[in-house]
Structure formats: structure tokens, C-alpha cells
Enzyme design. Structure first.
Site, mmCIF file in Angstrom:
data_model
loop_
_atom_site.group_PDB
_atom_site.id
_atom_site.type_symbol
_atom_site.label_atom_id
_atom_site.label_comp_id
_atom_site.label_asym_id
_atom_site.label_seq_id
_atom_site.Cartn_x
_atom_site.Cartn_y
_atom_site.Cartn_z
ATOM 1 N N SER A 143 70.120 48.241 54.676
ATOM 2 C CA SER A 143 69.210 49.074 53.887
ATOM 3 C C SER A 143 70.057 49.900 52.936
ATOM 4 O O SER A 143 71.252 50.113 53.190
ATOM 5 C CB SER A 143 68.449 50.004 54.835
ATOM 6 O OG SER A 143 67.838 51.053 54.140
ATOM 7 N N TYR A 156 67.361 56.026 61.876
ATOM 8 C CA TYR A 156 67.401 54.850 60.986
ATOM 9 C C TYR A 156 68.710 54.824 60.193
ATOM 10 O O TYR A 156 69.390 53.789 60.124
ATOM 11 C CB TYR A 156 66.204 54.919 60.038
ATOM 12 C CG TYR A 156 65.964 53.673 59.220
ATOM 13 C CD1 TYR A 156 65.209 52.620 59.725
ATOM 14 C CD2 TYR A 156 66.465 53.560 57.922
ATOM 15 C CE1 TYR A 156 64.966 51.478 58.957
ATOM 16 C CE2 TYR A 156 66.227 52.427 57.154
ATOM 17 C CZ TYR A 156 65.476 51.388 57.677
ATOM 18 O OH TYR A 156 65.245 50.263 56.920
HETATM 19 P P1 NAD Z 1 57.945 44.825 58.994
HETATM 20 O O1 NAD Z 1 57.390 45.943 59.799
HETATM 21 O O2 NAD Z 1 57.073 44.109 58.013
HETATM 22 O O3 NAD Z 1 58.606 43.727 59.937
HETATM 23 C C1 NAD Z 1 59.304 44.078 61.088
HETATM 24 C C2 NAD Z 1 59.394 42.854 61.975
HETATM 25 O O4 NAD Z 1 60.088 43.223 63.180
HETATM 26 C C3 NAD Z 1 58.024 42.326 62.415
HETATM 27 O O5 NAD Z 1 58.076 40.910 62.500
HETATM 28 C C4 NAD Z 1 57.865 42.928 63.808
HETATM 29 O O6 NAD Z 1 56.961 42.207 64.651
HETATM 30 C C5 NAD Z 1 59.295 42.840 64.300
HETATM 31 N N1 NAD Z 1 59.583 43.702 65.436
HETATM 32 C C6 NAD Z 1 59.277 45.007 65.589
HETATM 33 N N2 NAD Z 1 59.682 45.444 66.794
HETATM 34 C C7 NAD Z 1 60.261 44.387 67.413
HETATM 35 C C8 NAD Z 1 60.880 44.194 68.683
HETATM 36 N N3 NAD Z 1 60.991 45.191 69.566
HETATM 37 N N4 NAD Z 1 61.357 42.970 68.983
HETATM 38 C C9 NAD Z 1 61.235 41.938 68.101
HETATM 39 N N5 NAD Z 1 60.680 42.064 66.885
HETATM 40 C C10 NAD Z 1 60.193 43.280 66.555
HETATM 41 O O7 NAD Z 1 59.213 45.461 58.272
HETATM 42 P P2 NAD Z 1 60.118 45.007 57.031
HETATM 43 O O8 NAD Z 1 59.963 46.050 55.991
HETATM 44 O O9 NAD Z 1 59.926 43.582 56.696
HETATM 45 O O10 NAD Z 1 61.561 45.250 57.692
HETATM 46 C C11 NAD Z 1 62.453 44.212 58.015
HETATM 47 C C12 NAD Z 1 63.865 44.786 57.979
HETATM 48 O O11 NAD Z 1 64.151 45.246 56.650
HETATM 49 C C13 NAD Z 1 64.084 45.996 58.897
HETATM 50 O O12 NAD Z 1 65.350 45.915 59.531
HETATM 51 C C14 NAD Z 1 64.063 47.162 57.942
HETATM 52 O O13 NAD Z 1 64.794 48.251 58.416
HETATM 53 C C15 NAD Z 1 64.705 46.538 56.724
HETATM 54 N N6 NAD Z 1 64.440 47.241 55.484
HETATM 55 C C16 NAD Z 1 63.161 47.389 55.026
HETATM 56 C C17 NAD Z 1 62.957 48.079 53.853
HETATM 57 C C18 NAD Z 1 61.593 48.292 53.296
HETATM 58 O O14 NAD Z 1 61.462 49.083 52.347
HETATM 59 N N7 NAD Z 1 60.562 47.625 53.791
HETATM 60 C C19 NAD Z 1 64.040 48.615 53.128
HETATM 61 C C20 NAD Z 1 65.320 48.425 53.625
HETATM 62 C C21 NAD Z 1 65.515 47.733 54.809
#
Ligand code: NAD
Length: 261
Positions: A143, A156
């Protein structure tokens, strides 16, 4: 279809960025292991759609990645199905927003377990096979918060900085084995993870929904636009190419210029 014959396991791929990686890698012919939570029928529909995309196989693991034994079972299932994992995308993550003195300790433990420690466990199970094959790609969705901090996100930011350090360390350890390890660091991507943190941020900062979107989220992103999951996934696919064989230990920003400031 340059990934034909390879297997990619993407954690947290029932939604958001993880699902975009799964689709992009399936489009290049890889067998896919998806993982995460959600509605069983919707997950099954996504799994089938991945198989239609490429004619290869897609399987689903419901492993809770906060539990090391479940991770071990998921990695074993993938090895039994496909022989081993060639591409490991450590993507599952969650967020919680609160001032440090109010931050629930159980949320701290959850975020460290899911956003950081789970990667240690998937990697330690995946690496022996990659070493045997003398080829592997390990990608972590870090991130912008692996490079810079924001208030009220202690767990985080700590976990994502940790993931960046972990990735650099394994990149060095695996450098002579044909295995690369890199992070991709998005800014704000419009996914359920972002949408779900709006109410807590409204509370923590005493702001309206519009102000959270424009003055907190997009204010730090110079392009003033959200990143798309597909833009993140495209970088993941590039990191699997032979052209990226010398890219290792890197932390690739896709954040609309956020961390350039
Ligand atoms: P999201 O909430 O759409 O997806 C998260 C996924 O993780 C889902 O498939 C969920 O079912 C799964 N998950 C949650 N808890 C779990 C567990 N205990 N065991 C197994 N799976 C689990 O989120 P996203 O935005 O797609 O995030 C994905 C990654 O990207 C994360 O690591 C997040 O920190 C990172 N990220 C997101 C953003 C953003 O702005 N969305 C920015 C930077 C980094």
C-alpha cells in the site's frame, strides 16, 4: 497466454483487487486458486467464470488466513491439485480506523495476522516448490501506507511497512533461485475495503462522507482519481513476465503520485 501451465494462488481474491489479479492471470492461461470470504453462490460463479476465461482450472479455498493451520491446509490443497504454486500473490487484507488510544487490541491482532503474518506462512510453504522449479513469483499487495503513514491507521501502516521489509528480505534470500519477490503499493482503490472505512473515518475526523472522499482519500492522491483494481492487477501480470526477471525487492507505487509528494 504466457502463463499457461503455471498456477497462481491469490489470497483474498473473492473481491476487489484480488479478484482482478485472478481474472488477469486467468486471462493469461494460469490455473488459479482463489481464496477469501463471501456468498458461496457468488464465489462459485466467479470460480466458474475464471475457468471459462482460459480453459484452465480454478479452485477455491475458504481458508481463514489469520489461522496458520488453515494456511497450511490451503497450500497443501493447492499442491495436491496442481503440484505446487508458481505465482503467489499475498493480497488479503483488512483495515480499521481509530485513534491509537481507542484502537481495539483485537483489531490490532487481526490486522497484523492477516495483512502481515499470513504472508510469512504462505511464502514458507510455497518456496520449496519454487526452488525446485527454479522459477517463482511472489507478489505482495502492500500500500502507499507501506511508504508513508496516515493518522488513525496504526495497525495497517505497521503491517504494510512490515510487508515491504519482509518482501525485501525474501527477495535477497531467493535472488539466486529464479524467484522474484516484489510489492505493489496502491493508493486509494475503489473496493469494499475503502468503502467500509468511510463511516469510521467520518467518526474519527468528524467529517461528512463527501469530505472523507475528497479531503482525506483523494486529497493525498495528486491525480484526484481512484486507482482501479485492473490497473493494480496489470502490474502483477507484468511482474510474472520474463522481462521482469530482474525486478526483485521492489515496491512499485500505483498511487496517482501520492508518495511522490
Ligand atoms: P476487499 O475488502 O475488496 O478484499 C479483501 C479480500 O480479503 C476479500 O476477498 C476478503 O474475503 C478477503 N479476506 C478478508 N479477511 C480474510 C481472512 N481472514 N482470510 C482470508 N481472506 C480474507 O479489499 P481490497 O481493497 O481489494 O484489498 C486487497 C488488498 O489491497 C489488501 O491487502 C489491502 O490492504 C490492499 N490495498 C487496498 C487499497 C484500497 O484502496 N482498496 C489500497 C492499498 C492497498
Amino acid at each position: 497466454m504466457f502463463l499457461q501451465g503455471k498456477t497462481a494462488l491469490i489470497t483474498g481474491s473473492t473481491s476487489g483487487i484480488g479478484l482482478a489479479y485472478a481474472k488477469a492471470m486467468a486471462a493469461e492461461g494460469a490455473n488459479i486458486v482463489i481464496n477469501g470470504f463471501g456468498d458461496a453462490d457468488e464465489i462459485e460463479a466467479e470460480r466458474k467464470a475464471l475457468e471459462v476465461l482460459n480453459g484452465a482450472r480454478a479452485v477455491y479455498s475458504d481458508a481463514d488466513l489469520t489461522k496458520p493451520k488453515k494456511i497450511e491446509d490451503m497450500m497443501k490443497m493447492a499442491a495436491d491439485e496442481f503440484g505446487g504454486i508458481d505465482i503467489l500473490v499475498n493480497n488479503a487484507g483488512t483495515q480499521h480506523v481509530d485513534p491509537v488510544e481507542d484502537f481495539p487490541p483485537e483489531k490490532w491482532d487481526l490486522i497484523l495476522a492477516l495483512n502481515l503474518t499470513s504472508s510469512f506462512h504462505t511464502v514458507r510453504h510455497a518456496v520449496p516448490y519454487m526452488k525446485e522449479k527454479k522459477w517463482g513469483r511472489i507478489i505482495g499487495t502492500a500500500s502507499a501506507h507501506s511508504k508513508a503513514a496516515s493518522p488513525f491507521k496504526t495497525a495497517y501502516v505497521t503491517a504494510k511497512h512490515g510487508l515491504a521489509g519482509f518482501t525485501k528480505t525474501i527477495a535477497l534470500e531467493l535472488a539466486e533461485h529464479g524467484i522474484t519477490a516484489n510489492c505493489i503499493s496502491p493508493g486509494y482503490v475503489w473496493t469494499p475495503l475503502v468503502e467500509n472505512q468511510i463511516p469510521d473515518t467520518m467518526k474519527a475526523r468528524n467529517m461528512s462522507r463527501e469530505d472523507v472522499i475528497n479531503k482525506v482519500m483523494l486529497d493525498g492522491q495528486p491525480t484526484k482519481e481512484f486507482v482501479t483494481p485492473e490497473q493494480v492487477a496489470a502490474i502483477g501480470v507484468f511482474l510474472c513476465r520474463d522481462e521482469a526477471a530482474q525486478v526483485t525487492g521492489a515496491n512499485w507505487s500505483v498511487d496517482g503520485g501520492w508518495t511522490a509528494e
